[in-house]
Design a protein around this motif. Sequence first.
Motif, PDB file in Angstrom:
ATOM      1  N   ASP A 290       0.828  -1.217   0.000  1.00 51.07           N
ATOM      2  CA  ASP A 290       0.000   0.000   0.000  1.00 51.07           C
ATOM      3  C   ASP A 290       0.854   1.254   0.000  1.00 51.07           C
ATOM      4  O   ASP A 290       0.396   2.329  -0.386  1.00 51.07           O
ATOM      5  N   LYS A 291       2.077   1.118   0.476  1.00 52.32           N
ATOM      6  CA  LYS A 291       3.011   2.263   0.493  1.00 52.32           C
ATOM      7  C   LYS A 291       4.111   2.049  -0.530  1.00 52.32           C
ATOM      8  O   LYS A 291       5.211   2.617  -0.409  1.00 52.32           O
ATOM      9  N   ARG A 292       3.832   1.245  -1.528  1.00 52.39           N
ATOM     10  CA  ARG A 292       4.766   0.950  -2.617  1.00 52.39           C
ATOM     11  C   ARG A 292       6.123   0.467  -2.074  1.00 52.39           C
ATOM     12  O   ARG A 292       7.185   0.712  -2.643  1.00 52.39           O
TER      13      ARG A 292
ATOM     14  N   ALA B 179       9.777   1.799  -3.425  1.00 53.70           N
ATOM     15  CA  ALA B 179       9.727   3.232  -3.768  1.00 53.70           C
ATOM     16  C   ALA B 179      10.734   4.027  -2.943  1.00 53.70           C
ATOM     17  O   ALA B 179      10.500   5.193  -2.627  1.00 53.70           O
TER      18      ALA B 179
ATOM     19  N   MET C 101      13.218   5.345   0.159  1.00 51.81           N
ATOM     20  CA  MET C 101      13.012   5.601   1.587  1.00 51.81           C
ATOM     21  C   MET C 101      11.615   6.188   1.801  1.00 51.81           C
ATOM     22  O   MET C 101      11.074   6.863   0.926  1.00 51.81           O
ATOM     23  N   ASP C 102      11.072   5.945   2.982  1.00 54.57           N
ATOM     24  CA  ASP C 102       9.755   6.488   3.337  1.00 54.57           C
ATOM     25  C   ASP C 102       9.934   7.974   3.676  1.00 54.57           C
ATOM     26  O   ASP C 102      10.548   8.306   4.702  1.00 54.57           O
ATOM     27  N   LEU C 103       9.426   8.833   2.809  1.00 52.46           N
ATOM     28  CA  LEU C 103       9.669  10.267   2.984  1.00 52.46           C
ATOM     29  C   LEU C 103       9.013  10.796   4.263  1.00 52.46           C
ATOM     30  O   LEU C 103       9.492  11.765   4.850  1.00 52.46           O
TER      31      LEU C 103
ATOM     32  N   GLY D   4      16.594   5.261  -2.571  1.00 51.46           N
ATOM     33  CA  GLY D   4      17.151   4.376  -1.553  1.00 51.46           C
ATOM     34  C   GLY D   4      17.073   2.903  -1.932  1.00 51.46           C
ATOM     35  O   GLY D   4      17.852   2.086  -1.438  1.00 51.46           O
TER      36      GLY D   4
ATOM     37  N   SER E 183      15.148   9.580  -8.035  1.00 49.56           N
ATOM     38  CA  SER E 183      14.181  10.682  -7.986  1.00 49.56           C
ATOM     39  C   SER E 183      14.544  11.727  -6.942  1.00 49.56           C
ATOM     40  O   SER E 183      13.806  12.695  -6.763  1.00 49.56           O
TER      41      SER E 183
HETATM   42  N1  ACO Z   1       7.598   7.600   0.969  1.00 54.70           N
HETATM   43  C1  ACO Z   1       6.457   7.700   1.658  1.00 54.70           C
HETATM   44  N2  ACO Z   1       5.261   7.289   1.167  1.00 54.70           N
HETATM   45  C2  ACO Z   1       5.260   6.753  -0.068  1.00 54.70           C
HETATM   46  C3  ACO Z   1       6.425   6.628  -0.830  1.00 54.70           C
HETATM   47  C4  ACO Z   1       7.645   7.078  -0.256  1.00 54.70           C
HETATM   48  N3  ACO Z   1       8.812   6.947  -0.881  1.00 54.70           N
HETATM   49  N4  ACO Z   1       6.090   6.070  -2.005  1.00 54.70           N
HETATM   50  C5  ACO Z   1       4.782   5.851  -1.974  1.00 54.70           C
HETATM   51  N5  ACO Z   1       4.254   6.277  -0.802  1.00 54.70           N
HETATM   52  C6  ACO Z   1       2.878   6.214  -0.345  1.00 54.70           C
HETATM   53  C7  ACO Z   1       2.026   7.341  -0.911  1.00 54.70           C
HETATM   54  O1  ACO Z   1       2.167   8.506  -0.139  1.00 54.70           O
HETATM   55  C8  ACO Z   1       0.654   6.730  -0.816  1.00 54.70           C
HETATM   56  O2  ACO Z   1       0.221   6.793   0.516  1.00 54.70           O
HETATM   57  P1  ACO Z   1      -1.365   7.018   0.887  1.00 54.70           P
HETATM   58  O3  ACO Z   1      -2.076   5.825   0.313  1.00 54.70           O
HETATM   59  O4  ACO Z   1      -1.367   7.062   2.361  1.00 54.70           O
HETATM   60  O5  ACO Z   1      -1.741   8.297   0.219  1.00 54.70           O
HETATM   61  C9  ACO Z   1       0.892   5.256  -1.123  1.00 54.70           C
HETATM   62  O6  ACO Z   1       2.269   5.039  -0.861  1.00 54.70           O
HETATM   63  C10 ACO Z   1       0.655   4.897  -2.567  1.00 54.70           C
HETATM   64  O7  ACO Z   1       1.382   5.798  -3.381  1.00 54.70           O
HETATM   65  P2  ACO Z   1       0.767   6.457  -4.700  1.00 54.70           P
HETATM   66  O8  ACO Z   1       1.641   7.621  -5.033  1.00 54.70           O
HETATM   67  O9  ACO Z   1      -0.692   6.728  -4.546  1.00 54.70           O
HETATM   68  O10 ACO Z   1       0.990   5.230  -5.731  1.00 54.70           O
HETATM   69  P3  ACO Z   1       1.111   5.268  -7.322  1.00 54.70           P
HETATM   70  O11 ACO Z   1       1.091   3.833  -7.720  1.00 54.70           O
HETATM   71  O12 ACO Z   1       0.148   6.214  -7.939  1.00 54.70           O
HETATM   72  O13 ACO Z   1       2.582   5.852  -7.616  1.00 54.70           O
HETATM   73  C11 ACO Z   1       4.956   5.956  -7.204  1.00 54.70           C
HETATM   74  C12 ACO Z   1       3.700   5.067  -7.296  1.00 54.70           C
HETATM   75  C13 ACO Z   1       5.302   6.530  -8.596  1.00 54.70           C
HETATM   76  C14 ACO Z   1       6.065   5.018  -6.716  1.00 54.70           C
HETATM   77  C15 ACO Z   1       4.732   7.129  -6.220  1.00 54.70           C
HETATM   78  O14 ACO Z   1       4.185   6.616  -5.010  1.00 54.70           O
HETATM   79  C16 ACO Z   1       6.001   7.873  -5.880  1.00 54.70           C
HETATM   80  O15 ACO Z   1       6.431   8.717  -6.636  1.00 54.70           O
HETATM   81  N6  ACO Z   1       6.641   7.536  -4.731  1.00 54.70           N
HETATM   82  C17 ACO Z   1       7.855   8.186  -4.325  1.00 54.70           C
HETATM   83  C18 ACO Z   1       9.056   7.593  -5.071  1.00 54.70           C
HETATM   84  C19 ACO Z   1      10.317   8.293  -4.642  1.00 54.70           C
HETATM   85  O16 ACO Z   1      10.690   9.282  -5.240  1.00 54.70           O
HETATM   86  N7  ACO Z   1      10.934   7.811  -3.562  1.00 54.70           N
HETATM   87  C20 ACO Z   1      12.027   8.472  -2.906  1.00 54.70           C
HETATM   88  C21 ACO Z   1      13.317   8.168  -3.585  1.00 54.70           C
HETATM   89  S1  ACO Z   1      14.637   9.102  -2.913  1.00 54.70           S
HETATM   90  C22 ACO Z   1      15.155   8.220  -1.542  1.00 54.70           C
HETATM   91  O17 ACO Z   1      14.784   7.091  -1.373  1.00 54.70           O
HETATM   92  C23 ACO Z   1      16.179   8.832  -0.631  1.00 54.70           C
END
Ligand code: ACO
Length: 269
Positions: free
Chosen positions: A23-25, A63, A65-67, A114, A136
Amino acid sequence: MTEETAAFDVENGIAWVRFNRPDKRNCMNPALNRRMMEILDELEFRDDVGVLVLSGEGSAWSAGMDLKEYFRETEAKGLGAIRKAQSEAYGWWRRLRWYGKPTIAMVNGWCFGGGYGPLFACDLAFAADEAQFALSEINWGILPGGGATKVVVDLLSMRDAMYHALTGELIDGRKAAAWKLVNESLPLADLKARVTEVATILLKKNPIALKATKDAIRRVAEMTYDNAEDYLVRAQEAANFHDNEGRKEGIRQFIDEKSYKPGLGAYDK
Ligand code: ACO
């Protein structure tokens, strides 16, 4: 009830470990990082595990780290909490890089930021054509930390690494394979069968030799030729200490029994 942030099954010598926050990818929060370390601990020396495969439940591999939980909520608690969360994340990735068993990343979907840490930590990586990868970080205003910059510099050409990190653009599994971020890419429907096939090849090999070889590949990358030559002699002699009979049996079956050819396959363990 606590969320099962990561899960696993063991089947025919393969430990199928999964990021389990679909659910949180499958983004990595502190609870998931702690759970992954526990799972790695639990599986590393089990006799019924020969290969570990890391995949993701649902549409994502991870996806990143959890932001919210890893960054915002942890930062609100101060530097001590930040360093603890970093050491938990980096800790299980490091553990995975030097794991006692061969490891395969099976990238079924999204892989961001991450996520490149555990991706690189796995010895081999197979992606679905449909998978999507991106650094990203630049899209939300940070540099690719947690080793992600090092991962792309080690695996990609400088031009591709720079383009990937500066643009934050998505690439699919096919491009990830062309860029050597993963070994191969194939349709999602065929991914598990291919990973099972590769794992089955590894399961037939001498496990001491597999561990010595995977460590050698990572270690010698940073050595001069002379240092590598010396390290490899010592590494083989250390492996002999743990496995006195394996290689002798390998020689015996080829030279005396003539039951296999090492150039064509593994000896019968
Ligand atoms: N951190 C926290 N929450 C997240 C993350 C993340 N990295 N990725 C997804 N979620 C959560 C969303 O907030 C959402 O939560 P909610 O249901 O409570 O609203 C749920 O997961 C589903 O995400 P959606 O965006 O609705 O899913 P969708 O399939 O439309 O999109 C995608 C998927 C493209 C992966 C999108 O979630 C996204 O862009 N995630 C962030 C990816 C990212 O840039 N990660 C950080 C990399 S940098 C690092 O790791 C240091």
